[in-house]
Scaffold this motif. Sequence first.
Motif, PDB file in Angstrom:
ATOM      1  N   PRO A  17     -11.262   5.660 -46.350  1.00 28.44           N
ATOM      2  CA  PRO A  17     -11.249   4.563 -47.329  1.00 28.44           C
ATOM      3  C   PRO A  17      -9.921   3.819 -47.393  1.00 28.44           C
ATOM      4  CG  PRO A  17     -12.372   6.462 -48.243  1.00 28.44           C
ATOM      5  CD  PRO A  17     -11.813   6.899 -46.927  1.00 28.44           C
ATOM      6  N   GLU A  18      -8.812   4.562 -47.345  1.00 30.64           N
ATOM      7  CA  GLU A  18      -7.506   3.913 -47.455  1.00 30.64           C
ATOM      8  C   GLU A  18      -7.116   3.151 -46.192  1.00 30.64           C
ATOM      9  OE1 GLU A  18      -6.804   8.338 -46.510  1.00 30.64           O
ATOM     10  OE2 GLU A  18      -8.121   7.126 -47.779  1.00 30.64           O
ATOM     11  N   GLN A  19      -7.890   3.318 -45.113  1.00 34.28           N
ATOM     12  CA  GLN A  19      -7.596   2.624 -43.856  1.00 34.28           C
ATOM     13  C   GLN A  19      -8.388   1.330 -43.692  1.00 34.28           C
ATOM     14  OE1 GLN A  19      -8.668   5.769 -41.123  1.00 34.28           O
ATOM     15  NE2 GLN A  19      -6.569   6.559 -41.012  1.00 34.28           N
ATOM     16  N   LYS A  20      -9.334   1.070 -44.591  1.00 31.08           N
ATOM     17  CA  LYS A  20     -10.204  -0.098 -44.424  1.00 31.08           C
ATOM     18  C   LYS A  20      -9.422  -1.406 -44.477  1.00 31.08           C
ATOM     19  CE  LYS A  20     -14.636   1.840 -45.876  1.00 31.08           C
ATOM     20  NZ  LYS A  20     -15.830   1.682 -46.726  1.00 31.08           N
ATOM     21  N   ALA A  21      -8.462  -1.501 -45.406  1.00 29.76           N
ATOM     22  CA  ALA A  21      -7.680  -2.726 -45.529  1.00 29.76           C
ATOM     23  C   ALA A  21      -6.873  -2.989 -44.261  1.00 29.76           C
ATOM     24  CB  ALA A  21      -6.759  -2.660 -46.745  1.00 29.76           C
ATOM     25  N   SER A  22      -6.318  -1.930 -43.646  1.00 25.46           N
ATOM     26  CA  SER A  22      -5.531  -2.105 -42.425  1.00 25.46           C
ATOM     27  C   SER A  22      -6.409  -2.573 -41.269  1.00 25.46           C
ATOM     28  CB  SER A  22      -4.812  -0.799 -42.059  1.00 25.46           C
ATOM     29  OG  SER A  22      -5.737   0.221 -41.757  1.00 25.46           O
TER      30      SER A  22
ATOM     31  N   GLU B 274      -6.010  -5.877 -39.082  1.00 22.12           N
ATOM     32  CA  GLU B 274      -6.025  -5.845 -37.620  1.00 22.12           C
ATOM     33  C   GLU B 274      -6.901  -6.968 -37.060  1.00 22.12           C
ATOM     34  OE1 GLU B 274      -8.002  -2.956 -34.235  1.00 22.12           O
ATOM     35  OE2 GLU B 274      -6.985  -1.996 -35.935  1.00 22.12           O
ATOM     36  N   VAL B 275      -8.063  -7.182 -37.666  1.00 25.35           N
ATOM     37  CA  VAL B 275      -8.951  -8.251 -37.204  1.00 25.35           C
ATOM     38  C   VAL B 275      -8.311  -9.613 -37.455  1.00 25.35           C
ATOM     39  CG1 VAL B 275     -11.234  -9.302 -37.459  1.00 25.35           C
ATOM     40  CG2 VAL B 275     -10.993  -6.821 -37.587  1.00 25.35           C
ATOM     41  N   LYS B 276      -7.667  -9.776 -38.609  1.00 23.44           N
ATOM     42  CA  LYS B 276      -6.970 -11.030 -38.899  1.00 23.44           C
ATOM     43  C   LYS B 276      -5.853 -11.273 -37.894  1.00 23.44           C
ATOM     44  CE  LYS B 276      -5.933 -11.907 -43.210  1.00 23.44           C
ATOM     45  NZ  LYS B 276      -5.415 -11.683 -44.584  1.00 23.44           N
ATOM     46  N   GLY B 277      -5.256 -10.177 -37.405  1.00 26.62           N
ATOM     47  CA  GLY B 277      -4.192 -10.285 -36.415  1.00 26.62           C
ATOM     48  C   GLY B 277      -4.656 -10.868 -35.098  1.00 26.62           C
ATOM     49  N   ARG B 278      -5.956 -10.896 -34.871  1.00 30.58           N
ATOM     50  CA  ARG B 278      -6.503 -11.516 -33.663  1.00 30.58           C
ATOM     51  C   ARG B 278      -6.592 -13.039 -33.794  1.00 30.58           C
ATOM     52  NH1 ARG B 278     -11.806  -7.578 -32.717  1.00 30.58           N
ATOM     53  NH2 ARG B 278     -10.731  -5.578 -32.977  1.00 30.58           N
ATOM     54  N   GLY B 279      -6.134 -13.549 -34.933  1.00 31.08           N
ATOM     55  CA  GLY B 279      -6.181 -14.987 -35.148  1.00 31.08           C
ATOM     56  C   GLY B 279      -7.485 -15.478 -35.709  1.00 31.08           C
ATOM     57  N   LEU B 280      -8.272 -14.580 -36.321  1.00 32.40           N
ATOM     58  CA  LEU B 280      -9.589 -14.926 -36.844  1.00 32.40           C
ATOM     59  C   LEU B 280      -9.555 -15.064 -38.362  1.00 32.40           C
ATOM     60  CD1 LEU B 280     -11.720 -12.400 -34.744  1.00 32.40           C
ATOM     61  CD2 LEU B 280     -11.349 -14.826 -34.249  1.00 32.40           C
ATOM     62  N   THR B 281     -10.333 -15.993 -38.882  1.00 31.71           N
ATOM     63  CA  THR B 281     -10.571 -16.075 -40.325  1.00 31.71           C
ATOM     64  C   THR B 281     -11.682 -15.087 -40.653  1.00 31.71           C
ATOM     65  OG1 THR B 281      -9.981 -18.421 -40.315  1.00 31.71           O
ATOM     66  CG2 THR B 281     -11.162 -17.597 -42.242  1.00 31.71           C
TER      67      THR B 281
END
Length: 688
Positions: A539-544, A548-555
């Motif tokens: 659960p505490e890793q979901k935000a990270s 990570e997905v946002k780090g791919r340049g995605l909205t």
Amino acid sequence: MSDQLKDREKKDQAGTDHQSHHARMVADFRRRFWVSLILSLPILVLAPMLQQAFGYEGLIAFPYQNYVQFGLATVVFGYGGWPFLKGFFDELKKSQPGMMTLIGLAIAVAYGYSSAVVFKLPGRMFFWELVTLIDVMLLGHWIEMKSVLGASGALEELVKLMPSKAHRVTESGDTEDVPVSALKKGDRVLVKPGEKIPTDGVVAEGRTSVNESMLTGETKPVEKGDGDELIGGSINGEATVTVEVQKTGDETYLSRVVNMVKEAQRSRSRAQDTANRVAKWLTLIAITAGVGTLVVWWYFAGRDFNYSLQRMVSVMVITCPHALGLAVPLVVAVSTTLAARSGLLIRDRTAFERARSLQAIVFDKTGTLTEGRFGVTRVVSLGDLQEDQVLRQCASIESHSEHPIARGIVAEAKQRGLDYPAPKDFEAIAGKGAQARINDRSVKVVSPGYLQENNLHVDDDRLLQMAEAGNTIVYLLVDDQVEGALGLADVVRQESHEAIARLKRMGIRVMMLTGDSRAVARSVAQELELDDYFAEVLPEQKASKIKEVKGRGLTVAMVGDGVNDAPALAEADVGVAIGAGTDVAMEAADIVLVRSDPRDVAAITQLARATHSKMVQNLWWAAGYNAFAIPLAAGALFPWGIILPPAVGALIMSASTVIVAINAKLLDRKKPALQGDHDDSMEESRPS
């Protein structure tokens, strides 16, 4: 009366007063328009320009006719023009010139100059331009107010859903009629067939079906029994039920919906800021262009003051950002109430606008893409029994168990229409399964661990395939011989397939986030044809993972339904809570989807795109025409004999206002596409 009840009554009264205020404004503009229009007709008939244009010059003439025009125009100016004059002075006091400044200035100049002409100042009267300008402006405002009132009407109707009285059950078992505002948590109320549920609660006694369509958009009645939740304002079906009150006042679901919709309608957005900036610039352009037109025609071109003034009035009218003030707010009102009717609750307008440009959506698995319950995926015969016989024997044993796996097996047997005998001497095997006697034979439903402990070995490729797919496997033993096996897994929602397909057609990448094993995650991802998945995520890793997905340049949007999804919902560009069952989900998300239906994620994205499209269209209609109209109003085409009187300028401006209002209301046509074929009842959200 308690302070709580007094506060509740004050809020109810405030809502009623707000609605009444809008209704009074609509009535006021309607009345001013019709009075002004009737008084304008004689002025139009007497106007020299119109007499020349229609060829009846000299046919209508009588002494003091100029004074008659002056008297009628004075009434129209004072009565019909009052809302604009008042707005003009209000804007000057705030040092924020805008729409009302332009209208007020235009009609004041036209009236003042024409009155001076009546009292012997050389020149030409502008009374007919003045009254038609006021008439058209009043008509535009009337239509505008009706549109806004219509867009907000659905929200006000939500408040009216709540009944005023409730049948409270007394300690003696009798009932007494009390105001709904007097109910408190723990009270029990009797709800008869056809009556509205007075407030949020649970069924304490009885069974019925409930119509929740006005709240959730679902047309199919929802079956309710002991312990099931009820939403205040929904309509009871065919049977009398006793309801235990759980929430009252502002805590109720309906109150939260109303507050959310109001909050969304009040919240500023980037589109609204853009409209305000455009309006400010148009105000400066109107004043500058108007004065410049007067100076150029009068001083440089050598034309008389009357003609120069007419050109100035035309420019100031045509540049007025009247429709611009309606362009965005009306679309916001329509889209927000449309979304609320369809079970899509917008809490943050800015996040809603971002939803139109989503590139990736990450779904939580359990309770979102799946139903959060075990279902039988495969029945395998390992002996002499047929598959249905294997399932029948397992269901017989598990019918006496409350374990989630047991409920899944029994549900599958019922779905297949299989009858199963009642077991005898039922006994649970701690941590390993259960056993009983069926038709005088020893029957067990056990886990793989039981087989290992008892040195029972099964070698079958089908079982290996189920294990690799992440299935939970249980075995059927008859007289200690392995006769069959069942594979169970979290059931993928039927709606998930359609939701994923729709999102992919929209060009959005779809991913999944789960704490389950890699095998389980891979199985679900393959079934739904997801673009990517993350397994064994704490659960505490979901935000990270969202980061990570946002780090791919995605909205990125995150869609979840549980308490442990809150950090990820907050981290995402758009947080979507699916299923309005938890307060945490309601507070953490930007958008709340009432139904536990992933298709609504695609619906909110479609609505965001449609809303943005309407806003852009309205901004163009409201402001874009100025590039054409301002030069025309200033007299740029005068050498070719084309001039634009103030009344025509007012007509063009008001036409844009009407178009903006109608265009925003056309967003309502998106409603059937939003609701789709949702025939499932609203389900409770389940934690991951």
